[in-house]
Motif scaffolding. Structure first.
Motif, short mmCIF file in Angstrom:
data_model
loop_
_atom_site.label_atom_id
_atom_site.label_comp_id
_atom_site.label_asym_id
_atom_site.label_seq_id
_atom_site.Cartn_x
_atom_site.Cartn_y
_atom_site.Cartn_z
N GLY A 5 0.76 -1.25 0.00
CA GLY A 5 0.00 0.00 0.00
C GLY A 5 0.79 1.29 0.00
O GLY A 5 0.24 2.37 0.25
N THR A 6 2.08 1.23 -0.30
CA THR A 6 2.87 2.47 -0.25
C THR A 6 2.60 3.39 -1.45
O THR A 6 2.94 4.57 -1.40
N GLY A 7 2.03 2.80 -2.51
CA GLY A 7 1.76 3.62 -3.70
C GLY A 7 2.55 3.18 -4.93
O GLY A 7 2.71 3.95 -5.87
N ASP A 38 2.71 -7.98 -9.78
CA ASP A 38 1.96 -8.34 -8.58
C ASP A 38 0.95 -9.39 -9.02
O ASP A 38 -0.17 -9.08 -9.39
N1 GTP Z 1 -2.71 11.14 -0.99
C1 GTP Z 1 -1.94 10.35 -1.73
N2 GTP Z 1 -2.33 9.11 -1.99
C2 GTP Z 1 -1.53 8.33 -2.72
C3 GTP Z 1 -0.27 8.77 -3.22
N3 GTP Z 1 0.29 7.74 -3.90
C4 GTP Z 1 -0.59 6.72 -3.83
N4 GTP Z 1 -1.69 7.05 -3.12
C5 GTP Z 1 -2.86 6.22 -2.79
O1 GTP Z 1 -2.45 5.15 -1.96
C6 GTP Z 1 -3.30 4.01 -2.17
C7 GTP Z 1 -2.43 2.79 -2.43
O2 GTP Z 1 -1.77 2.98 -3.66
P1 GTP Z 1 -1.31 1.77 -4.57
O3 GTP Z 1 -0.63 2.38 -5.74
O4 GTP Z 1 -2.39 0.82 -4.81
O5 GTP Z 1 -0.23 1.13 -3.60
P2 GTP Z 1 0.58 -0.21 -3.80
O6 GTP Z 1 1.90 0.00 -3.17
O7 GTP Z 1 0.58 -0.60 -5.23
O8 GTP Z 1 -0.29 -1.21 -2.95
P3 GTP Z 1 -0.20 -2.83 -2.92
O9 GTP Z 1 -0.12 -3.27 -4.34
O10 GTP Z 1 -1.46 -3.23 -2.23
O11 GTP Z 1 1.00 -3.17 -2.12
C8 GTP Z 1 -4.20 4.39 -3.33
O12 GTP Z 1 -5.44 4.78 -2.82
C9 GTP Z 1 -3.48 5.56 -3.99
O13 GTP Z 1 -4.35 6.43 -4.68
C10 GTP Z 1 0.13 10.13 -2.90
O14 GTP Z 1 1.21 10.62 -3.27
N5 GTP Z 1 -0.74 10.85 -2.15
#
Ligand code: GTP
Ligand code: MG
Length: 315
Positions: A118-120, A145
């Protein structure tokens, strides 16, 4: 960027970092109300203020020490302290503020993106692919993934949005195998950049961490220099825990750079300063929102000024 665009971006950065800067500003204001002498007592309080802004103990100490050298025994106002700190932080960040550079002769430049859950990561890949496409590059995405159907779908949505091909397999497929095939396809298609998404992995889950190392090994069979970049995506809201994440990932794969996301939603933006000082890994970009244009190159002076809530960038 034109001056107007530069200033517009600075204002967005500033509002993105507003929670961090108002936290830091009020902490500094409470130490240097009006004008106060810079002495051991105020320096100690300043150190506390910087620690509570998530800069980490050593960085806070180094910054307080810097102010001591500049002004010990003199009076300083809140504003002067903020400017002095912004200058010091900019100097500290300068060596790590390096844009992500794509070598167009590689065809493709392989960028592996990793990080805890969930880090983005996936969102950052979407944002990067849009930027690369806007620069006229040919981009391919790999849905590494392979654990969750939703993760593959999420990357496919970004692929449609940014109009670039996504290499994916059915959920449960081997991630390293997928990365290998994606590299074959990217070479065959003459892609400039291949961005590989990976599953979010807790750094204490060793099977998943091994899988990441396997992705790297398998890519190297095809191109010994690949992945050319291995980026760790960190969520700024996790604060000091981000450091433990760098340590663990770095012990599994050779990281080449960091991207710090979610700086808009947190008062913990100071963590970037601590990360920069501790690891000396390039910070390529920062995320200040969920939108496709909310990922920006990390610029030392602008970031330092925005973090300290200054009206404009020092440069
Ligand atoms: N406010 C904000 N939210 C962000 C940012 N980057 C990502 N997000 C949010 O964080 C959440 C998780 O982002 P993902 O890109 O799905 O993260 P991930 O690391 O791919 O997650 P997993 O695949 O589950 O490990 C989403 O709701 C995004 O929209 C940012 O810079 N600011
Ligand atoms: Mg993801």
């Amino acid at each position: 960027m034109s001056d107007d665009a530069q200033q517009g971006w600075f204002q967005r950065l500033r509002s993105g970092l507003s929670r961090s800067s108002s936290n830091l500003q009020s902490n500094i204001a409470s130490v240097f109300t009006g004008k106060k002498p810079v002495d051991s007592a105020t320096l100690e309080e300043l150190e506390e203020a910087l620690i509570s802004a998530d800069m980490g103990v050593e960085t806070a100490m180094a910054l307080a020490e810097g102010l001591k050298k500049e002004r010990f025994g003199k009076e300083a106002s809140e504003d002067e302290v903020r400017h002095a700190l912004a200058g010091q932080i900019a100097t500290l960040l300068e060596p790590v503020a390096k844009p992500l550079v794509i070598d167009l002769t590689r065809k493709p430049e392989v960028i592996l993106v990793c990080g805890v859950n969930g880090t983005g990561k996936t969102t950052t890949i979407g944002k990067l692919s849009q930027q690369f496409i806007n620069d006229g590059k040919k981009v391919m995405l790999a849905a590494g993934d392979t654990f969750r159907a939703a993760a593959i779908e999420q990357l496919e949505v970004w692929g449609r949005r940014t109009d670039c091909p996504v290499i994916s397999k059915t959920p449960g497929a081997d991630a390293a195998g997928l990365a290998f095939e994606a590299l074959e396809r990217a070479k065959a298609d003459g892609a400039d950049v291949l961005l590989i998404d990976t599953a979010g992995r807790l750094h204490n889950k060793s099977a998943l961490m091994d899988e990441l190392a396997k992705i790297v090994r398998v890519l190297k069979k095809q191109d010994p220099a690949a992945p050319h970049q291995t980026l760790l995506v960190l969520d700024a809201t996790t604060g000091q825990n981000a450091k433990a994440q760098v340590e663990t990932f770095r012990s599994m794969v050779p990281l080449t750079g960091l991207i710090v996301t979610k700086l808009d939603g947190t008062a913990r933006g100071g963590v970037v300063v601590g990360l920069a000082r501790q690891f000396e890994l390039p910070v390529h970009a920062i995320g200040v929102g969920e939108g496709v244009y909310d990922l920006r190159a990390f610029e030392a002076e602008a970031f330092a000024a925005a973090l300290l809530g200054l009206e404009k960038s020092v440069n």
